[in-house]
Design a protein around this motif. Structure first.
Motif, mmCIF file in Angstrom:
data_model
loop_
_atom_site.group_PDB
_atom_site.id
_atom_site.type_symbol
_atom_site.label_atom_id
_atom_site.label_comp_id
_atom_site.label_asym_id
_atom_site.label_seq_id
_atom_site.Cartn_x
_atom_site.Cartn_y
_atom_site.Cartn_z
ATOM 1 N N ILE A 5 19.310 54.470 13.412
ATOM 2 C CA ILE A 5 20.051 55.297 12.450
ATOM 3 C C ILE A 5 20.171 54.498 11.152
ATOM 4 O O ILE A 5 20.886 53.497 11.092
ATOM 5 C CB ILE A 5 21.446 55.673 12.982
ATOM 6 N N ILE A 6 19.463 54.932 10.122
ATOM 7 C CA ILE A 6 19.394 54.174 8.868
ATOM 8 C C ILE A 6 20.719 54.249 8.122
ATOM 9 O O ILE A 6 21.282 55.324 7.932
ATOM 10 C CB ILE A 6 18.248 54.713 7.987
ATOM 11 N N GLU A 7 21.192 53.074 7.677
ATOM 12 C CA GLU A 7 22.459 53.000 6.951
ATOM 13 C C GLU A 7 22.284 53.076 5.441
ATOM 14 O O GLU A 7 23.161 53.571 4.730
ATOM 15 C CB GLU A 7 23.174 51.694 7.287
ATOM 16 N N ASP A 8 21.176 52.563 4.946
ATOM 17 C CA ASP A 8 20.972 52.521 3.496
ATOM 18 C C ASP A 8 19.498 52.295 3.222
ATOM 19 O O ASP A 8 18.754 51.801 4.082
ATOM 20 C CB ASP A 8 21.801 51.388 2.876
ATOM 21 N N MET A 9 19.077 52.656 2.016
ATOM 22 C CA MET A 9 17.770 52.252 1.536
ATOM 23 C C MET A 9 17.973 51.090 0.564
ATOM 24 O O MET A 9 18.693 51.226 -0.424
ATOM 25 C CB MET A 9 17.055 53.405 0.820
ATOM 26 N N GLN A 27 18.291 44.604 -2.947
ATOM 27 C CA GLN A 27 19.531 45.130 -3.524
ATOM 28 C C GLN A 27 20.002 46.291 -2.651
ATOM 29 O O GLN A 27 19.236 47.221 -2.379
ATOM 30 C CB GLN A 27 19.299 45.610 -4.945
ATOM 31 N N SER A 28 21.262 46.219 -2.195
ATOM 32 C CA SER A 28 21.767 47.255 -1.288
ATOM 33 C C SER A 28 23.282 47.302 -1.347
ATOM 34 O O SER A 28 23.948 46.283 -1.554
ATOM 35 C CB SER A 28 21.321 46.950 0.147
ATOM 36 N N SER A 29 23.820 48.494 -1.090
ATOM 37 C CA SER A 29 25.279 48.641 -1.000
ATOM 38 C C SER A 29 25.836 47.912 0.216
ATOM 39 O O SER A 29 27.038 47.668 0.305
ATOM 40 C CB SER A 29 25.649 50.130 -0.927
ATOM 41 N N LEU A 30 24.975 47.556 1.159
ATOM 42 C CA LEU A 30 25.405 46.815 2.341
ATOM 43 C C LEU A 30 25.609 45.333 2.069
ATOM 44 O O LEU A 30 26.300 44.652 2.829
ATOM 45 C CB LEU A 30 24.373 46.963 3.477
ATOM 46 N N TYR A 79 11.371 50.729 -1.817
ATOM 47 C CA TYR A 79 12.559 50.802 -0.970
ATOM 48 C C TYR A 79 12.204 50.563 0.495
ATOM 49 O O TYR A 79 11.087 50.865 0.939
ATOM 50 C CB TYR A 79 13.239 52.161 -1.124
ATOM 51 N N VAL A 80 13.173 50.022 1.227
ATOM 52 C CA VAL A 80 13.024 49.814 2.666
ATOM 53 C C VAL A 80 14.234 50.410 3.374
ATOM 54 O O VAL A 80 15.337 50.445 2.830
ATOM 55 C CB VAL A 80 12.900 48.319 3.032
ATOM 56 N N THR A 167 13.155 56.314 3.653
ATOM 57 C CA THR A 167 11.928 56.216 2.864
ATOM 58 C C THR A 167 10.925 57.324 3.178
ATOM 59 O O THR A 167 9.839 57.349 2.598
ATOM 60 C CB THR A 167 11.256 54.842 3.077
ATOM 61 N N PHE A 168 11.272 58.255 4.073
ATOM 62 C CA PHE A 168 10.378 59.384 4.304
ATOM 63 C C PHE A 168 10.175 60.196 3.023
ATOM 64 O O PHE A 168 9.148 60.848 2.849
ATOM 65 C CB PHE A 168 10.910 60.278 5.426
ATOM 66 N N GLY A 169 11.139 60.169 2.140
ATOM 67 C CA GLY A 169 10.994 60.876 0.870
ATOM 68 C C GLY A 169 9.883 60.324 -0.001
ATOM 69 O O GLY A 169 9.400 61.005 -0.911
ATOM 70 N N PHE A 170 9.461 59.082 0.268
ATOM 71 C CA PHE A 170 8.391 58.447 -0.506
ATOM 72 C C PHE A 170 7.070 58.395 0.260
ATOM 73 O O PHE A 170 6.053 58.001 -0.297
ATOM 74 C CB PHE A 170 8.785 57.006 -0.874
#
Length: 198
Positions: A5-9, A27-30, A79-80, A167-170
């Protein structure tokens, strides 16, 4: 252990070679919640945090990891998918994900269905791994259910939330993805192979 379950990109800010290894600055909000020595999955690859500063942190991938995953192809600005390891008292929403990529596959098709997307994937026909209809698969760290399962092909359906928050959007046909097959299926396959040999 992860759940897929992805938390952030996270955005790749910088990539620095160190011998045969690569150090990624993300760089991440995490980042403010991370600490050194913590495990974080990057596109499904478990890496150890080695430095944290503000909204950025660093991880290092060794040569073996770069050869067996798609991390070596990353460029600054890309992005990852990120997921921290599962907490012992957390809700288990995905499936058992180890953060150890089995192999990479290729996206062979992308179809928009007016609100959702279908993605087709192919992996090595010589692979020791397999998918089963309605079974679990981890693609770039994302826990998904596969269907149209063939010898070395399968399809997944992506809802708008997943498309926008991973990252499926990319992802486009021709791009390489990290695959981690269902660990329970891998054990069953090994047991059956041993029984045939015995």
């Amino acid at each position: 252990m992860f759940t897929g379950i992805i938390e952030d990109m996270g955005r790749v800010v910088d990539i620095r070679p160190r011998g045969t290894n690569l150090t990624f600055e993300i760089q991440s909000s995490l980042a403010p919640e991370l600490k050194v020595d913590q495990s974080v999955a990057h596109n499904g690859v478990c890496l150890t945090v080695v430095a944290v500063s503000g909204d950025r942190y660093q991880v290092t991938a060794i040569d073996e990891t770069l050869k067996k995953t798609n991390l070596g192809a990353l460029q600054p600005g890309q992005y990852v998918n990120l997921e921290r390891c599962m907490s012992a008292n957390g809700r288990f929403d995905g499936h058992f994900v180890q953060g150890h990529v089995d192999e990479t596959g290729i996206c062979t098709g992308k179809e928009s269905l007016n609100g959702s997307w279908l993605f087709d994937f192919e992996y090595s026909p010589e692979s020791q791994h397999l998918t089963v209809e309605k079974g679990s698969i981890c693609i770039n760290g994302t826990s998904l259910t596969c269907f149209n399962s063939g010898r070395n092909t399968f399809r997944v359906a992506i809802i708008p939330y997943t498309y926008e928050h991973t990252t499926f959007g990319f992802l486009e046909p021709g791009q390489r993805v990290n695959l981690e097959f269902d660990v329970i299926g891998k054990y069953l396959q090994k047991i059956m192979a041993n029984q045939k040999q015995g």
